[in-house]
Design a protein around this motif. Structure first.
Motif, PDB file in Angstrom:
ATOM      1  N   LEU A 221      10.739  -1.635 -61.213  1.00  0.00           N
ATOM      2  CA  LEU A 221      12.010  -1.310 -60.920  1.00  0.00           C
ATOM      3  C   LEU A 221      12.835  -2.356 -60.533  1.00  0.00           C
ATOM      4  O   LEU A 221      13.973  -2.095 -60.311  1.00  0.00           O
ATOM      5  CB  LEU A 221      11.871  -0.162 -59.980  1.00  0.00           C
ATOM      6  CG  LEU A 221      11.205   1.231 -60.173  1.00  0.00           C
ATOM      7  CD1 LEU A 221      11.502   1.936 -58.773  1.00  0.00           C
ATOM      8  CD2 LEU A 221      11.892   1.897 -61.089  1.00  0.00           C
ATOM      9  N   ARG A 222      12.494  -3.542 -60.399  1.00  0.00           N
ATOM     10  CA  ARG A 222      13.090  -4.649 -59.795  1.00  0.00           C
ATOM     11  C   ARG A 222      13.970  -4.260 -58.431  1.00  0.00           C
ATOM     12  O   ARG A 222      14.929  -4.888 -58.402  1.00  0.00           O
ATOM     13  CB  ARG A 222      14.281  -5.177 -60.921  1.00  0.00           C
ATOM     14  CG  ARG A 222      13.459  -5.400 -62.149  1.00  0.00           C
ATOM     15  CD  ARG A 222      14.504  -5.873 -62.869  1.00  0.00           C
ATOM     16  NE  ARG A 222      14.090  -5.891 -64.621  1.00  0.00           N
ATOM     17  CZ  ARG A 222      13.507  -7.033 -65.139  1.00  0.00           C
ATOM     18  NH1 ARG A 222      13.432  -8.150 -64.623  1.00  0.00           N
ATOM     19  NH2 ARG A 222      13.025  -6.899 -66.371  1.00  0.00           N
ATOM     20  N   HIS A 223      13.061  -3.540 -57.644  1.00  0.00           N
ATOM     21  CA  HIS A 223      13.801  -3.394 -56.043  1.00  0.00           C
ATOM     22  C   HIS A 223      13.100  -4.166 -55.402  1.00  0.00           C
ATOM     23  O   HIS A 223      12.068  -4.195 -54.661  1.00  0.00           O
ATOM     24  CB  HIS A 223      13.115  -1.737 -55.836  1.00  0.00           C
ATOM     25  CG  HIS A 223      13.817  -1.350 -54.763  1.00  0.00           C
ATOM     26  ND1 HIS A 223      13.482  -1.531 -53.462  1.00  0.00           N
ATOM     27  CD2 HIS A 223      14.950  -0.469 -54.645  1.00  0.00           C
ATOM     28  CE1 HIS A 223      14.124  -1.043 -52.559  1.00  0.00           C
ATOM     29  NE2 HIS A 223      15.048  -0.334 -53.183  1.00  0.00           N
ATOM     30  N   ARG A 224      13.797  -5.320 -55.090  1.00  0.00           N
ATOM     31  CA  ARG A 224      13.322  -6.340 -54.355  1.00  0.00           C
ATOM     32  C   ARG A 224      13.009  -6.158 -52.835  1.00  0.00           C
ATOM     33  O   ARG A 224      12.107  -6.761 -52.090  1.00  0.00           O
ATOM     34  CB  ARG A 224      14.310  -7.962 -54.631  1.00  0.00           C
ATOM     35  CG  ARG A 224      14.151  -8.129 -55.842  1.00  0.00           C
ATOM     36  CD  ARG A 224      14.903  -9.411 -56.105  1.00  0.00           C
ATOM     37  NE  ARG A 224      14.278 -10.505 -55.822  1.00  0.00           N
ATOM     38  CZ  ARG A 224      14.895 -11.458 -55.081  1.00  0.00           C
ATOM     39  NH1 ARG A 224      16.078 -11.455 -55.040  1.00  0.00           N
ATOM     40  NH2 ARG A 224      14.261 -12.529 -54.397  1.00  0.00           N
ATOM     41  N   THR A 225      13.941  -5.456 -52.360  1.00  0.00           N
ATOM     42  CA  THR A 225      13.923  -4.961 -50.926  1.00  0.00           C
ATOM     43  C   THR A 225      12.560  -4.194 -50.746  1.00  0.00           C
ATOM     44  O   THR A 225      11.944  -4.435 -49.821  1.00  0.00           O
ATOM     45  CB  THR A 225      15.253  -4.330 -50.368  1.00  0.00           C
ATOM     46  OG1 THR A 225      16.063  -4.903 -50.639  1.00  0.00           O
ATOM     47  CG2 THR A 225      15.047  -4.068 -48.838  1.00  0.00           C
ATOM     48  N   GLY A 226      12.274  -3.280 -51.726  1.00  0.00           N
ATOM     49  CA  GLY A 226      11.217  -2.413 -51.490  1.00  0.00           C
ATOM     50  C   GLY A 226       9.873  -3.312 -51.449  1.00  0.00           C
ATOM     51  O   GLY A 226       8.848  -3.006 -51.040  1.00  0.00           O
ATOM     52  N   GLU A 227       9.711  -4.286 -52.649  1.00  0.00           N
ATOM     53  CA  GLU A 227       8.880  -5.269 -52.447  1.00  0.00           C
ATOM     54  C   GLU A 227       8.536  -5.795 -51.335  1.00  0.00           C
ATOM     55  O   GLU A 227       7.586  -6.063 -50.899  1.00  0.00           O
ATOM     56  CB  GLU A 227       9.021  -6.215 -53.830  1.00  0.00           C
ATOM     57  CG  GLU A 227       7.966  -6.952 -54.030  1.00  0.00           C
ATOM     58  CD  GLU A 227       8.191  -7.889 -55.371  1.00  0.00           C
ATOM     59  OE1 GLU A 227       7.386  -8.847 -55.605  1.00  0.00           O
ATOM     60  OE2 GLU A 227       9.495  -7.843 -55.963  1.00  0.00           O
TER      61      GLU A 227
ATOM     62  N   GLU B 235       4.047 -15.398 -48.361  1.00  0.00           N
ATOM     63  CA  GLU B 235       4.690 -14.802 -49.783  1.00  0.00           C
ATOM     64  C   GLU B 235       6.087 -13.923 -49.514  1.00  0.00           C
ATOM     65  O   GLU B 235       6.857 -14.550 -50.341  1.00  0.00           O
ATOM     66  CB  GLU B 235       3.659 -13.970 -50.542  1.00  0.00           C
ATOM     67  CG  GLU B 235       4.323 -13.467 -51.886  1.00  0.00           C
ATOM     68  CD  GLU B 235       3.375 -12.314 -52.131  1.00  0.00           C
ATOM     69  OE1 GLU B 235       3.706 -11.902 -53.323  1.00  0.00           O
ATOM     70  OE2 GLU B 235       2.088 -11.902 -51.733  1.00  0.00           O
ATOM     71  N   ALA B 236       6.073 -13.472 -48.780  1.00  0.00           N
ATOM     72  CA  ALA B 236       7.369 -12.746 -48.336  1.00  0.00           C
ATOM     73  C   ALA B 236       8.429 -13.411 -48.086  1.00  0.00           C
ATOM     74  O   ALA B 236       9.570 -13.286 -48.609  1.00  0.00           O
ATOM     75  CB  ALA B 236       7.310 -11.549 -47.392  1.00  0.00           C
ATOM     76  N   LEU B 237       8.390 -14.428 -46.988  1.00  0.00           N
ATOM     77  CA  LEU B 237       9.340 -15.084 -46.600  1.00  0.00           C
ATOM     78  C   LEU B 237       9.609 -16.079 -47.567  1.00  0.00           C
ATOM     79  O   LEU B 237      10.855 -16.580 -48.063  1.00  0.00           O
ATOM     80  CB  LEU B 237       8.966 -15.887 -45.380  1.00  0.00           C
ATOM     81  CG  LEU B 237       8.910 -15.077 -44.182  1.00  0.00           C
ATOM     82  CD1 LEU B 237       8.350 -15.983 -43.063  1.00  0.00           C
ATOM     83  CD2 LEU B 237      10.416 -14.733 -43.781  1.00  0.00           C
ATOM     84  N   ASP B 238       8.768 -16.681 -48.575  1.00  0.00           N
ATOM     85  CA  ASP B 238       9.133 -17.637 -49.566  1.00  0.00           C
ATOM     86  C   ASP B 238       9.819 -17.255 -50.886  1.00  0.00           C
ATOM     87  O   ASP B 238      10.500 -17.595 -51.401  1.00  0.00           O
ATOM     88  CB  ASP B 238       7.787 -18.418 -49.866  1.00  0.00           C
ATOM     89  CG  ASP B 238       7.324 -19.323 -48.842  1.00  0.00           C
ATOM     90  OD1 ASP B 238       8.117 -19.694 -48.105  1.00  0.00           O
ATOM     91  OD2 ASP B 238       6.140 -19.728 -48.862  1.00  0.00           O
ATOM     92  N   SER B 239       9.157 -16.022 -51.131  1.00  0.00           N
ATOM     93  CA  SER B 239       9.544 -15.380 -52.360  1.00  0.00           C
ATOM     94  C   SER B 239      11.155 -14.575 -52.336  1.00  0.00           C
ATOM     95  O   SER B 239      12.038 -14.279 -53.271  1.00  0.00           O
ATOM     96  CB  SER B 239       8.718 -14.305 -52.926  1.00  0.00           C
ATOM     97  OG  SER B 239       7.387 -14.837 -53.115  1.00  0.00           O
ATOM     98  N   PHE B 240      11.457 -14.427 -51.106  1.00  0.00           N
ATOM     99  CA  PHE B 240      12.780 -13.420 -50.893  1.00  0.00           C
ATOM    100  C   PHE B 240      13.600 -13.977 -49.988  1.00  0.00           C
ATOM    101  O   PHE B 240      14.440 -13.316 -49.410  1.00  0.00           O
ATOM    102  CB  PHE B 240      12.125 -12.130 -50.159  1.00  0.00           C
ATOM    103  CG  PHE B 240      11.442 -11.248 -51.354  1.00  0.00           C
ATOM    104  CD1 PHE B 240      11.804 -10.528 -52.248  1.00  0.00           C
ATOM    105  CD2 PHE B 240      10.106 -11.223 -50.976  1.00  0.00           C
ATOM    106  CE1 PHE B 240      10.991  -9.954 -53.205  1.00  0.00           C
ATOM    107  CE2 PHE B 240       9.212 -10.687 -52.056  1.00  0.00           C
ATOM    108  CZ  PHE B 240       9.688  -9.962 -52.907  1.00  0.00           C
ATOM    109  N   ASP B 241      13.812 -15.277 -49.958  1.00  0.00           N
ATOM    110  CA  ASP B 241      14.722 -16.212 -49.012  1.00  0.00           C
ATOM    111  C   ASP B 241      16.155 -15.823 -49.499  1.00  0.00           C
ATOM    112  O   ASP B 241      17.006 -15.837 -48.387  1.00  0.00           O
ATOM    113  CB  ASP B 241      14.453 -17.517 -49.427  1.00  0.00           C
ATOM    114  CG  ASP B 241      15.263 -18.436 -48.109  1.00  0.00           C
ATOM    115  OD1 ASP B 241      15.232 -17.939 -46.920  1.00  0.00           O
ATOM    116  OD2 ASP B 241      15.713 -19.191 -48.467  1.00  0.00           O
TER     117      ASP B 241
ATOM    118  N   THR C  67      14.258 -11.340 -41.718  1.00  0.00           N
ATOM    119  CA  THR C  67      13.620 -12.563 -41.642  1.00  0.00           C
ATOM    120  C   THR C  67      12.779 -12.933 -40.363  1.00  0.00           C
ATOM    121  O   THR C  67      11.810 -13.141 -40.100  1.00  0.00           O
ATOM    122  CB  THR C  67      14.553 -13.882 -41.824  1.00  0.00           C
ATOM    123  OG1 THR C  67      15.373 -13.705 -42.939  1.00  0.00           O
ATOM    124  CG2 THR C  67      13.964 -15.241 -41.465  1.00  0.00           C
ATOM    125  N   ALA C  68      13.480 -11.924 -39.124  1.00  0.00           N
ATOM    126  CA  ALA C  68      12.863 -12.172 -37.926  1.00  0.00           C
ATOM    127  C   ALA C  68      11.823 -11.370 -37.837  1.00  0.00           C
ATOM    128  O   ALA C  68      10.767 -11.722 -37.245  1.00  0.00           O
ATOM    129  CB  ALA C  68      14.136 -11.628 -36.906  1.00  0.00           C
TER     130      ALA C  68
END
Length: 90
Positions: free
Chosen positions: A23-29, A55-61, A69-70
């Motif tokens: 769904l390209r829902h990046r926040t949900g991912e 993975e989460a921190l690097d992919s969704f910066d 982030t916190a």
């Protein structure tokens, strides 16, 4: 699913990650990846939790606000602390 069924929880979160990607829902991912990390941490798999957080921190910066982030860094730090506590060289 019953309380403490970590395998089932990870399976559901992985399904949620797949759906969010379709769904390209990046926040949900992002949230689902961090939830996988928390689940891994709860079952004593600190190294896996740390990988998921990274993975989460690097992919969704570009997506993350200070709160997200916190939160991811908190989970990542908890994983790192657990790894450290288990290894006598720390």
């Amino acid at each position: 699913m019953r309380l403490g069924d970590y395998d089932a929880a990870v399976t559901l979160f992985e399904e949620a990650i797949g759906l969010a990607r379709r769904l390209r829902h990046r926040t949900g991912e992002f949230v689902s990846i961090v939830n996988v990390a928390l689940t891994e941490l709860n079952r004593g798999r600190s190294a896996e939790a740390e990988v998921a957080c990274r993975e989460a921190l690097d992919s969704f910066d570009d997506l993350l606000d200070d709160g997200a982030t916190a939160y991811a860094r908190y989970v990542n730090g908890s994983a790192g602390a657990s790894i450290c506590l288990c290894q006598p060289v720390c």
